[in-house]
Design a protein around this motif. Sequence first.
Motif, PDB file in Angstrom:
ATOM      1  N   ARG A   3      18.392  81.923   6.891  1.00  0.00           N
ATOM      2  CA  ARG A   3      17.876  80.554   6.882  1.00  0.00           C
ATOM      3  C   ARG A   3      16.687  80.484   5.924  1.00  0.00           C
ATOM      4  NH1 ARG A   3      17.149  79.040  12.375  1.00  0.00           N
ATOM      5  NH2 ARG A   3      18.092  80.948  13.130  1.00  0.00           N
ATOM      6  N   ASN A  78      21.034  75.184   6.843  1.00  0.00           N
ATOM      7  CA  ASN A  78      20.757  75.525   5.457  1.00  0.00           C
ATOM      8  C   ASN A  78      21.198  74.449   4.466  1.00  0.00           C
ATOM      9  OD1 ASN A  78      19.700  78.039   6.223  1.00  0.00           O
ATOM     10  ND2 ASN A  78      21.737  78.943   6.306  1.00  0.00           N
ATOM     11  N   TYR A 110      14.692  82.849   1.625  1.00  0.00           N
ATOM     12  CA  TYR A 110      15.986  82.624   2.286  1.00  0.00           C
ATOM     13  C   TYR A 110      16.541  83.984   2.667  1.00  0.00           C
ATOM     14  CZ  TYR A 110      20.841  81.405   3.129  1.00  0.00           C
ATOM     15  OH  TYR A 110      22.085  81.261   3.724  1.00  0.00           O
TER      16      TYR A 110
END
Length: 248
Positions: A3, A78, A110
Amino acid sequence: MKRFFAYFDLLGYKEFILKNDFDTQLMQIKNLLRDSELSLSDWKTKRIKNGNTVADIDNWKINCVNISDTIIFWTNNNDIESFINLLKVSHSFCTINIINNFLMRGTIIYDEFYIINPSQISNKDIVFIANPMFGKGLVKAYIKTNCQKWAGCVIDDSVIEEINKITNAHEILNEFAIKYKVPYKENCNSPNEYVFRLYGPLNEETFMNVKEGIERNFSSFKKSTDKKDVKEKMKNTIEFLRFLIEVN
């Protein structure tokens, strides 16, 4: 689970705790909580029954946890909208604090990040608070943040790569960030990366005002600026501020 998340580390936190009394510590921690809540609510407020004004939490779209000198914001999914919300919240929180409150450095990344938070309260008001955080992304964010020799926030290449799979990352980041050679410790050197802009368009007058605020924050609450690493972080932060004038 991978994420998007923003990891922030407060600069000079240990010294702040050791050199200030409990009431001062409590006041400043409440200020940090206030700024995180207001950033999450896009600075929208509402009045409560006692007449006080508080952050309007009804439309929060980003998660947040504060643990000691670490503040983390993260998305539930996302998609692009969630990422833009994360950018808005973390940029607001980071810049307002660096200029006016508590210095920090951070990384947006990320990667794998997960938190377990099933808190429990017994019938005798004994509290069990579970906030274990884990994931390779958390370790990477910690390492990258700890390597930075300034007050600021870097957007990791993992974010650029993920966003570019969907749309043009530059078009999204340009409002909040600019490419810059981040000052790292020797073993963490990196090419130019996207970093948060610390202020809107700067001229000499606004530069001096923001510069004074940053220098004041480095020494506020009895924090020392005599140490070599502190002087270097302050110098590097001011140099970035000067760079923002030159590119405007």
